[in-house]
Design a protein around this motif. Structure first.
Motif, PDB file in Angstrom:
ATOM      1  N   ALA A 199      -6.847 -42.964  73.526  1.00  0.00           N
ATOM      2  CA  ALA A 199      -6.730 -41.511  73.721  1.00  0.00           C
ATOM      3  C   ALA A 199      -5.872 -40.826  72.657  1.00  0.00           C
ATOM      4  O   ALA A 199      -5.054 -39.948  72.965  1.00  0.00           O
ATOM      5  CB  ALA A 199      -6.183 -41.221  75.122  1.00  0.00           C
ATOM      6  N   ARG A 234     -18.361 -44.782  86.030  1.00  0.00           N
ATOM      7  CA  ARG A 234     -18.341 -45.718  84.893  1.00  0.00           C
ATOM      8  C   ARG A 234     -18.371 -47.172  85.356  1.00  0.00           C
ATOM      9  O   ARG A 234     -18.747 -48.064  84.600  1.00  0.00           O
ATOM     10  CB  ARG A 234     -17.096 -45.473  84.020  1.00  0.00           C
ATOM     11  CG  ARG A 234     -17.145 -44.152  83.269  1.00  0.00           C
ATOM     12  CD  ARG A 234     -15.849 -43.874  82.533  1.00  0.00           C
ATOM     13  NE  ARG A 234     -14.719 -43.777  83.444  1.00  0.00           N
ATOM     14  CZ  ARG A 234     -13.448 -43.683  83.050  1.00  0.00           C
ATOM     15  NH1 ARG A 234     -13.159 -43.673  81.770  1.00  0.00           N
ATOM     16  NH2 ARG A 234     -12.472 -43.597  83.935  1.00  0.00           N
ATOM     17  N   ARG A 239     -19.826 -51.613  84.468  1.00  0.00           N
ATOM     18  CA  ARG A 239     -18.789 -52.630  84.264  1.00  0.00           C
ATOM     19  C   ARG A 239     -19.033 -53.765  85.257  1.00  0.00           C
ATOM     20  O   ARG A 239     -18.175 -54.077  86.090  1.00  0.00           O
ATOM     21  CB  ARG A 239     -17.406 -52.015  84.495  1.00  0.00           C
ATOM     22  CG  ARG A 239     -17.109 -50.828  83.562  1.00  0.00           C
ATOM     23  CD  ARG A 239     -15.874 -50.067  84.020  1.00  0.00           C
ATOM     24  NE  ARG A 239     -15.544 -48.976  83.110  1.00  0.00           N
ATOM     25  CZ  ARG A 239     -14.556 -48.096  83.317  1.00  0.00           C
ATOM     26  NH1 ARG A 239     -13.812 -48.176  84.411  1.00  0.00           N
ATOM     27  NH2 ARG A 239     -14.307 -47.144  82.456  1.00  0.00           N
TER      28      ARG A 239
HETATM   29  C1  GLC Z   1      -9.627 -43.899  77.274  1.00  0.00           C
HETATM   30  C2  GLC Z   1     -10.271 -45.042  78.027  1.00  0.00           C
HETATM   31  C3  GLC Z   1     -10.770 -44.556  79.339  1.00  0.00           C
HETATM   32  C4  GLC Z   1      -9.621 -43.975  80.095  1.00  0.00           C
HETATM   33  C5  GLC Z   1      -8.858 -42.949  79.263  1.00  0.00           C
HETATM   34  C6  GLC Z   1      -7.539 -42.631  79.868  1.00  0.00           C
HETATM   35  O1  GLC Z   1     -10.518 -42.919  76.958  1.00  0.00           O
HETATM   36  O2  GLC Z   1     -11.296 -45.585  77.265  1.00  0.00           O
HETATM   37  O3  GLC Z   1     -11.416 -45.568  80.044  1.00  0.00           O
HETATM   38  O4  GLC Z   1     -10.112 -43.368  81.245  1.00  0.00           O
HETATM   39  O5  GLC Z   1      -8.561 -43.410  77.985  1.00  0.00           O
HETATM   40  O6  GLC Z   1      -6.605 -43.646  79.599  1.00  0.00           O
END
Ligand code: GLC
Ligand code: GLC
Length: 633
Positions: free
Chosen positions: A286, A508, A512
Motif C-alpha cells: 500500500a 477476494r 484464495r
Molecule cells: C494491499 C493488500 C490487500 C490489503 C491492503 C491493505 O493492497 O494487497 O490485500 O487489503 O493492502 O493492507
C-alpha cells in the motif's frame, strides 16, 4: 547547512554510532565504509522529510545507530549474500527468475508444511517465494493478515519466528529468495502502539492520525478516495472515547503517522528485524497511501517517495541485499514513479495484469499493445513483477487518457469489463464475483481465480488455452513472472468463504482457495485439463530459462496489423524473439509483408521447429508463438 557544518554533523553521528554500537575493528571498518557511501543520502532524505522539526537530528542519529547494530547482527551467511548481491545488483533480471505466491495456512497448513513443499517449488522452478502475511494479527478479522499486531511474532497457528528463519535459510540454499510483506502503512488496532493510543497515551496517539472530533477527518475526507466502502465510508473510524482514527482500509487497520520521525525510526527497526530473519525481498504494501497532506487525495504524494527512498537508504546501510517490491495499484503514471534502484527495485505490473484481462474479454489487443509500447520499459537496474492475478481483486487501472486515444470511454469500458467478468454479459465465459461494488461512484472490481475467470466451469479446453495464453504473456514481456500457486493446475473459485469467520464479507477469498490437492494430483495426467495445462506451462517455463532474450525488461513493440494479435520483440545480441499472441476465438493471420523486416526463417522456441515467414503466419485460436528470428541486415 554549509559543507563545514555538514562535515561536523557527519562526524558527530559517526562518533555516536562508533561508541554506542560497540563495533570492533573489522566490523567498524565495514560499517564505516557503508556509512561513507550511504549516509549522505539518508541524511538528505531525512532532512527533506523532517528537517523542520527540532528533534530531527537526534532522531536521525538514533536511526543510524540502529542500522549499525542491525548490520553487525547479520549472520555470516547473510553478509555473504549482501556481498554477492552488491557485486551483481541486477541478479533479479535473469531469465531464470520465477516467482510463486501462496498463503501459508491455505497452501500448506503451516511453515513446516511450506518446507515440505520445497521439492514441488523446485519441480516448478521457483526462485522467489512470496508467503502471504504470516504475522500475529487479530482474529478472525485480519484482512488476510494485512493487519499486523506484531512484526516480530509469527501467527502461532503458522509457526514461530525461528521456523521462519530456518525456512528462509533452507529456501535460500535451494536458490529461492523468500519474500514477505512489509505492511507499513498501518498496524492492526491490536498492535501495542495502537492499544496504547486507544487508551489515550499521547506519545502513541502521535503514532497514528487521531483527532478529537470530525473537523480534521471531514477536511481530509473531502479529497480522499474510499478504498473499502463496504467496511466503512470515508477514511476514518471512531474510537470508543469518541476520537477519530485514520483507517484507509478496514476499521481495524490504523494508518501510521509518518509525519512523526519516530514512527519512521520505529518501523525501520521492524523492517531490519525482518531483514535479519533472512528475508530477501519485501513487498512494500500500500505504498500509495503512506503520506497524508490536507487538501490532497493523500495518495502518491512526493513524500511517499521520499519515505520509500529513506527506507531504501536504511537498507543500504544495514541490510544491503534486501530489495523492495512496490505494491502501487494506481494510475500507471504513478505506478512508474515508485520504480527506481534507490526506491523500489521491483514493482507489480498492475497495468499489464488488467489489460491481459481486458484483451481476454474483448479479444482486442489495442490497449495492451499501447501499454507495452509506451509504459513497459523501465530504468536500468529495476524490474516488473508480471502477474496474471494476485490475492487481490482485479481493478481496471488503465489510464483513461490512453483509452480515449483509442476511442474508448474508460468509465463505460470498466462497466463492460465488470459485467463481463461477473457473467452478466451475454456470451461471457467468466465466473467472477464483484468486489467493493460502490453505487456512489460506479466503481467495482473483480474477484475470481484465473481458471474460473477464464471459463474453466463452462468450457475447460478453451479455458486451458486462455490460461496458457495469459501466462505466455507474463513469461515473455520482461520482468519476474509471478504465479499464484494453484493456478498452474487450474484451481477454481472457492465459494466456501461465505461461511468462513472473518471472510464472509470479502469476496477476494473466492480466489484464495485451499491447496487444490486433486488438481495437483492430476498434473501428470495429460488426459485432464489440469495435466494439459501443467505440462504446457512447464514447457514454457523451461523455454524461458533457456532464452537469454527474455532476461531484463527491454521490449520493442511490434504492430501485427491485426487487432486480435498482440506482438512484441525481445531483443538479444544478434537475434530477437518475436512474440505473437492471438486473443481471438478463431484463427488469425499475420501477413508476410508485416513480417518482412525479419529473416525469412525463424525458430518456434516451444516446438523447436523452423517457421517460414515468407507466406505470413497463421495463429490458431487463443494461441501464441515465441519465434526467434534474425533481423535482415
Ligand atoms: C494491499 C493488500 C490487500 C490489503 C491492503 C491493505 O493492497 O494487497 O490485500 O487489503 O493492502 O493492507
Ligand atoms: C490496494 C489498492 C486498492 C485495492 C486494495 C486491495 O492498495 O489501492 O485499489 O483494491 O488495496 O484490494
Amino acid at each position: 547547512m554549509d559543507d563545514q557544518n555538514l562535515d561536523s554533523v557527519f562526524t558527530r553521528v559517526r562518533d555516536v554510532v562508533r561508541s554506542d554500537a560497540d563495533l570492533d575493528g573489522p566490523s567498524w571498518v565495514d560499517y564505516n565504509r557503508r556509512f561513507d557511501t550511504h549516509f549522505p543520502e539518508l541524511y538528505r532524505l531525512f532532512e527533506l522529510l523532517y528537517g523542520d522539526r527540532d528533534d530531527w537530528l537526534d532522531q536521525l542519529t538514533r536511526l543510524v545507530l540502529l542500522t549499525a547494530r542491525s548490520w553487525v547482527s547479520r549472520t555470516p551467511e547473510q553478509k555473504l549474500i549482501d556481498e554477492e548481491q552488491e557485486r551483481e545488483p541486477t541478479w533479479f533480471l535473469s531469465e531464470e527468475m520465477l516467482g510463486g505466491v501462496c498463503y501459508v495456512d491455505r497452501y500448506a497448513g503451516n511453515l513446516d508444511g511450506v518446507r515440505k513443499r520445497i521439492p514441488y517449488f523446485k519441480e516448478l522452478g521457483l526462485t522467489y517465494l512470496h508467503l502471504m502475511p504470516l504475522f500475529l494479527a487479530p482474529e478472525p478479522h485480519s484482512d488476510g493478515g494485512y493487519a499486523v499486531s506484531s512484526y516480530r511474532e509469527v501467527n502461532p497457528d503458522l509457526g514461530t519466528m525461528a521456523e521462519l528463519r530456518e525456512l528462509a535459510a533452507e529456501l535460500r540454499s535451494e536458490g529461492i529468495s523468500l519474500v514477505v510483506d512489509f505492511i507499513f502503512n498501518h498496524t492492526s488496532n491490536e498492535h501495542i502502539w495502537a492499544r496504547k493510543a486507544a487508551q489515550g497515551d499521547p506519545h502513541y496517539s502521535n503514532y497514528y492520525w487521531i483527532f478529537p472530533d470530525r473537523t480534521m477527518p471531514d477536511a481530509f475526507e473531502a479529497h480522499a478516495r474510499e478504498i473499502f466502502p463496504d467496511d466503512h465510508p470515508g477514511s476514518f473510524v471512531q474510537l470508543e472515547d469518541g476520537r477519530w482514527v485514520w483507517a484507509t482500509f478496514h476499521s481495524y487497520q490504523w494508518d501510521l503517522n509518518y509525519s512523526n520521525p519516530e514512527v519512521f525510526r520505529a518501523m525501520a527497526e521492524e523492517m531490519l528485524f525482518l531483514a535479519n530473519q533472512g528475508i530477501g525481498i519485501l513487498r512494500m504494501d500500500a505504498v500509495a497511501f503512506i503520506w497524508k497532506e490536507l487538501g490532497t487525495s493523500c495518495e502518491n504524494l512526493p513524500q511517499a517517495h521520499l519515505l520509500l527512498q529513506a527506507f531504501n537508504a536504511v537498507c543500504r546501510l544495514a541490510a544491503p541485499s534486501l530489495l523492495f517490491k512496490s505494491e502501487a495499484i494506481v494510475h500507471p503514471d504513478q505506478v512508474a514513479e515508485y520504480i527506481a534502484p534507490g526506491e523500489c527495485q521491483l514493482s507489480y505490473n498492475p497495468l499489464q495484469m488488467a489489460l491481459i484481462w481486458n484483451s481476454m474479454a474483448t479479444r482486442d489487443v489495442s490497449l495492451l499493445s499501447q501499454a507495452l509500447e509506451r509504459r513497459h520499459n523501465l530504468p536500468e537496474g529495476t524490474s516488473w513483477v508480471n502477474y496474471v492475478r494476485s490475492h487481490d481483486d482485479i481493478g481496471w487501472t488503465f489510464a483513461d487518457e490512453d483509452a480515449a486515444e483509442l476511442g474508448i470511454n474508460g468509465f463505460e469500458h470498466r462497466r463492460f469489463l465488470n459485467s463481463f467478468y461477473v457473467n452478466r454479459f451475454a456470451g461471457s465465459f467468466a465466473h467472477g464475483v464483484p468486489f467493493q461494488d460502490n453505487p456512489k461512484t460506479g466503481d467495482c472490481r473483480i474477484s475470481g481465480t484465473t481458471a474460473s475467470l477464464l471459463g474453466m466451469e463452462q468450457e475447460p479446453a478453451a479455458a486451458v488455452e486462455r490460461i496458457m495464453l495469459a501466462h505466455s504473456i507474463i513469461l515473455s514481456t520482461g520482468g519476474v513472472p509471478l504465479i499464484y500457486l494453484g493456478d498452474e493446475v487450474a484451481q477454481e473459485n472457492d465459494y466456501a468463504y461465505a461461511g468462513e469467520a472473518g471472510h464472509e464479507a470479502d469476496s477476494r477469498w473466492v480466489h484464495r482457495p485451499r491447496y487444490p490437492a486433486e488438481s495437483y494430483a492430476r498434473r501428470a495426467d495429460s488426459t485432464t485439463p489440469q495435466g494439459t495445462l501443467y505440462s504446457g506451462l512447464k514447457v514454457l517455463l523451461s523455454v524461458r530459462t533457456a532464452t537469454p532474450e527474455f532476461a531484463g525488461t527491454h521490449l520493442i513493440d511490434f504492430f501485427t496489423g491485426n487487432r486480435h494479435v498482440l506482438g512484441y520483440q525481445r531483443p538479444g545480441d544478434t537475434t530477437v524473439v518475436l512474440v505473437l499472441a492471438n486473443f481471438a476465438d478463431d484463427s488469425q493471420t499475420i501477413s508476410a509483408e508485416t513480417l518482412s523486416g525479419f529473416n525469412p526463417t525463424g525458430v518456434n522456441l516451444v516446438t523447436g521447429k523452423r517457421v517460414g515467414l515468407e507466406v505470413g503466419i497463421q495463429l490458431a485460436p487463443r494461441s501464441f508463438l515465441w519465434l526467434r528470428v534474425a533481423l535482415t541486415s
